[in-house]
Design a protein around this motif. Sequence first.
Motif, mmCIF file in Angstrom:
data_model
loop_
_atom_site.group_PDB
_atom_site.id
_atom_site.type_symbol
_atom_site.label_atom_id
_atom_site.label_comp_id
_atom_site.label_asym_id
_atom_site.label_seq_id
_atom_site.Cartn_x
_atom_site.Cartn_y
_atom_site.Cartn_z
ATOM 1 N N VAL A 278 0.836 -1.206 0.000
ATOM 2 C CA VAL A 278 0.000 0.000 0.000
ATOM 3 C C VAL A 278 0.869 1.253 0.000
ATOM 4 O O VAL A 278 0.622 2.211 -0.744
ATOM 5 N N LEU A 279 1.918 1.239 0.822
ATOM 6 C CA LEU A 279 2.809 2.396 0.878
ATOM 7 C C LEU A 279 3.546 2.594 -0.443
ATOM 8 O O LEU A 279 3.632 3.717 -0.955
ATOM 9 N N ALA A 280 4.069 1.509 -1.013
ATOM 10 C CA ALA A 280 4.826 1.618 -2.263
ATOM 11 C C ALA A 280 3.968 2.183 -3.390
ATOM 12 O O ALA A 280 4.431 3.028 -4.176
ATOM 13 N N LEU A 281 2.743 1.718 -3.492
ATOM 14 C CA LEU A 281 1.865 2.208 -4.558
ATOM 15 C C LEU A 281 1.487 3.667 -4.340
ATOM 16 O O LEU A 281 1.293 4.418 -5.302
ATOM 17 N N ASN A 282 1.398 4.104 -3.081
ATOM 18 C CA ASN A 282 1.128 5.509 -2.812
ATOM 19 C C ASN A 282 2.335 6.379 -3.130
ATOM 20 O O ASN A 282 2.188 7.497 -3.641
ATOM 21 N N GLN A 283 3.520 5.878 -2.845
ATOM 22 C CA GLN A 283 4.725 6.654 -3.139
ATOM 23 C C GLN A 283 5.060 6.658 -4.626
ATOM 24 O O GLN A 283 5.848 7.487 -5.079
ATOM 25 N N ASN A 284 4.437 5.748 -5.362
ATOM 26 C CA ASN A 284 4.681 5.633 -6.808
ATOM 27 C C ASN A 284 3.346 5.599 -7.548
ATOM 28 O O ASN A 284 2.924 4.546 -8.050
ATOM 29 N N GLN A 287 2.827 3.759 -10.811
ATOM 30 C CA GLN A 287 2.709 2.302 -10.744
ATOM 31 C C GLN A 287 1.320 1.871 -10.282
ATOM 32 O O GLN A 287 0.795 0.844 -10.724
ATOM 33 N N TYR A 288 0.723 2.683 -9.410
ATOM 34 C CA TYR A 288 -0.643 2.402 -8.966
ATOM 35 C C TYR A 288 -1.596 2.518 -10.155
ATOM 36 O O TYR A 288 -2.489 1.681 -10.355
ATOM 37 N N ALA A 289 -1.388 3.535 -10.971
ATOM 38 C CA ALA A 289 -2.223 3.703 -12.168
ATOM 39 C C ALA A 289 -2.028 2.529 -13.127
ATOM 40 O O ALA A 289 -2.981 2.043 -13.752
ATOM 41 N N PRO A 299 0.562 -10.461 -9.687
ATOM 42 C CA PRO A 299 1.663 -11.348 -9.275
ATOM 43 C C PRO A 299 3.040 -10.703 -9.409
ATOM 44 O O PRO A 299 3.901 -10.873 -8.535
ATOM 45 N N SER A 300 3.242 -9.951 -10.478
ATOM 46 C CA SER A 300 4.513 -9.255 -10.655
ATOM 47 C C SER A 300 4.680 -8.166 -9.601
ATOM 48 O O SER A 300 5.776 -7.983 -9.043
ATOM 49 N N MET A 301 3.597 -7.437 -9.317
ATOM 50 C CA MET A 301 3.630 -6.400 -8.282
ATOM 51 C C MET A 301 3.973 -7.004 -6.925
ATOM 52 O O MET A 301 4.727 -6.418 -6.140
ATOM 53 N N VAL A 302 3.421 -8.184 -6.639
ATOM 54 C CA VAL A 302 3.707 -8.852 -5.369
ATOM 55 C C VAL A 302 5.200 -9.142 -5.236
ATOM 56 O O VAL A 302 5.822 -8.847 -4.207
ATOM 57 N N SER A 303 5.810 -9.702 -6.264
ATOM 58 C CA SER A 303 7.238 -9.996 -6.211
ATOM 59 C C SER A 303 8.074 -8.732 -6.081
ATOM 60 O O SER A 303 9.055 -8.689 -5.320
ATOM 61 N N GLU A 304 7.688 -7.687 -6.808
ATOM 62 C CA GLU A 304 8.421 -6.435 -6.712
ATOM 63 C C GLU A 304 8.298 -5.843 -5.311
ATOM 64 O O GLU A 304 9.263 -5.291 -4.765
ATOM 65 N N ILE A 400 -6.544 3.376 -2.351
ATOM 66 C CA ILE A 400 -6.236 3.390 -0.918
ATOM 67 C C ILE A 400 -5.246 4.525 -0.729
ATOM 68 O O ILE A 400 -4.164 4.513 -1.321
ATOM 69 N N GLN A 401 -5.600 5.509 0.075
ATOM 70 C CA GLN A 401 -4.752 6.691 0.252
ATOM 71 C C GLN A 401 -4.057 6.646 1.606
ATOM 72 O O GLN A 401 -4.711 6.575 2.647
#
Length: 428
Positions: A278-284, A287-289, A299-304, A400-401
């Motif tokens: 959640v934090l990574a997608l908010n900081q990027n 990538q969230y878009a 699945p790729s997002m999970v590994s990253e 999620i903000q």
Amino acid sequence: MADGYVDVLRDKREAARKAAYETPLEELHPARASLFRDDAMWPVFARLRAESPIHYTPDSNYGAYWSITRYNDILAVDSNHQVFSSAKGITLTPKAAQGFRDPNAPSGANFIAMDPPRHDVQRKTVSPALSPMALSVMAPLIRERAGLILDSLPVGEEFDWVDLVSKELTTMTLATLFNFPFEERRKLTFWSDTMTSPPGHGPVADIAELRKVMGECFSYFTGLWNERVNAEPTGDLISMLAHGEETRHMSMADFHANVALLIIGGNDTTRNTISGSVLALNQNPDQYAKLRANPDLIPSMVSETIRWQTPLAHMARTATQDFEMGGKTIKEGDKVVMWYVSGNRDDTVIENPDAYIIDRPRPRQHMSFGFGIHRCVGNRLAELQLTIIWEEIMKRFPDIQVLAEPKRSYSIFVKGYEDMRVVLPTRL
């Protein structure tokens, strides 16, 4: 992302970089919990990778230790259990905590803190509970619970994601693995936090309280062992240990040590990666878009995220003999620390490693699960829970903000979060 959050991040990172490069190299050492609490360790590791990748700290509040900070060097240590032994502990122990164990009590070891052959037989005993077949049976239950958790969340109101989502899902799963009384499952969370937080920075205030709480934990699990050993074998972890040919005669001290390993391994790591996603997608936000536009990237997002978060920052070994590495001589008996959190940011192996990129060509190229005989036995379960929770999130919430910097764990071992304030603006 809340207004001002980007500015706070930029200022914090610049201050951390300034401090790391103004410190004399010989005084630079990363085993400081305050660095991880403040998310200020990154420039320390960057400097060590560049200037002193095999780095000796002659004294600290953890004693003397070597820091191994580059990906390939960590791989070499982790894969060489003949020279780098786990038998004398797999983490750095603070000097202040060395009085935790009652000197009159028998000492025990879990399988991650063993070398072959003892390691192999104990790990083999519990592995079936985490096999692909076992996880395929568990997956529908994890999905059902993830849905119930997410459906209970408030919309338009601030809440703590760590407590209501990350802790809850992983604790439910761990309770199932243990066949632990479900209504008491938050004891597992409490015990995990107690074991991974220094006294005064977590649930307990001092060593005496730590000893008391862990005594209660181990007494509870002794009761579960006694129940299972006198019943027909089942597929839960305690029954497997109680009935396993190589483990049913283990000492209670060894059983308790394995309980501690399984509680921490099944709890802290996955829960902190869920929060970290959640934090990574908010900081990027780009990538969230990207994820919203293509949920097949989950699945790729999970590994990253597992790479980016690195939920266990380090593992330690003890040298069994003198060993030359990177022009340095590691002496027999020296403590050697593999900083996974640094190896996952090594730009000689991983392209643009500080960036969070959910569609990397090789997202599984990371060292968060370790290597060799001690590679994380529950890695598939971690990936399964993360994949399922995000599949269910994407069905329900377009955003999620994160409202502010999260409160991070005061620990050099568990790289995680104690509190993360978020809001769900709308529900699909």
